[in-house]
Motif scaffolding. Structure first.
Motif, PDB file in Angstrom:
ATOM      1  N   SER A  26       0.840  -1.191   0.000  1.00  0.00           N
ATOM      2  CA  SER A  26       0.000   0.000   0.000  1.00  0.00           C
ATOM      3  C   SER A  26       0.876   1.242   0.000  1.00  0.00           C
ATOM      4  N   GLY A  27       0.243   2.398  -0.232  1.00  0.00           N
ATOM      5  CA  GLY A  27       0.957   3.661  -0.123  1.00  0.00           C
ATOM      6  C   GLY A  27       1.258   4.356  -1.433  1.00  0.00           C
ATOM      7  N   GLY A  28       0.957   3.714  -2.556  1.00  0.00           N
ATOM      8  CA  GLY A  28       1.189   4.360  -3.834  1.00  0.00           C
ATOM      9  C   GLY A  28       0.210   5.497  -4.066  1.00  0.00           C
ATOM     10  N   GLY A  29       0.446   6.235  -5.158  1.00  0.00           N
ATOM     11  CA  GLY A  29      -0.449   7.322  -5.488  1.00  0.00           C
ATOM     12  C   GLY A  29       0.172   8.249  -6.503  1.00  0.00           C
ATOM     13  N   LEU A  30      -0.475   9.400  -6.651  1.00  0.00           N
ATOM     14  CA  LEU A  30      -0.017  10.428  -7.591  1.00  0.00           C
ATOM     15  C   LEU A  30       0.643  11.551  -6.805  1.00  0.00           C
TER      16      LEU A  30
END
Length: 121
Positions: A6-10
Motif C-alpha cells: 500500500s501507499g502508492g499514489g499520484l
C-alpha cells in the motif's frame, strides 16, 4: 494475499511517498525483503532490498533518495521515497523470501500485488 502493499499514489515531482508491505499469516518466517518496480514496456527491476539483520542494498537510481526499512515483528517492509522524479513512475512490488511453515528454510519468493506510483512533472 500473502503480501499486501500500500501507499502508492499520484505525486508531483520533488514530492514524497511511503510504501508499506505487510506479510500475512501464510508466511511463517521471512529472510530478505525488498522492493521492485516495473514501468510500462520495461522489465521489473530491483529498487532496494534489506536482509533480516538490516543490511541494505539500493539500485543506483534509488541511492540518496529512497530508504528501505523493515519491522521483523510485524513482518513488514517500508520504502520511503523522497525527491521523486517522473522516471520513478511505475508499479512497485514488494517481495519477501520466506517459508510457509516451521522446519523449512526461508527460500521461497513471495510477491505483493503491486501499488502504482505516478510522478507528474
Amino acid at each position: 494475499v500473502q503480501l499486501q502493499a500500500s501507499g502508492g499514489g499520484l505525486v508531483q515531482a520533488g514530492g514524497s511517498l511511503r510504501l508499506s508491505c505487510a506479510a500475512s499469516g501464510g508466511i511463517f518466517s521471512i529472510n530478505d525483503m525488498g522492493w521492485y518496480r516495473q514501468a510500462p514496456g520495461k522489465q521489473r527491476e530491483l529498487v532496494a532490498d534489506i536482509t533480516i539483520r538490516g543490511r541494505t542494498n539500493y539500485a543506483d537510481s534509488a541511492k540518496d533518495r529512497f530508504t528501505i526499512s523493515r519491522d521483523n515483528a510485524k513482518k513488514s517492509v517500508y520504502l520511503q521515497m523522497n525527491s521523486l522524479k517522473p522516471e520513478d513512475t511505475a508499479v512497485y512490488y514488494c517481495k519477501a523470501v520466506g517459508a510457509p511453515r516451521p522446519g523449512i528454510l526461508p527460500s521461497r519468493d513471495y510477491w505483493g500485488q503491486g501499488t502504482q506510483v505516478t510522478v507528474s512533472s
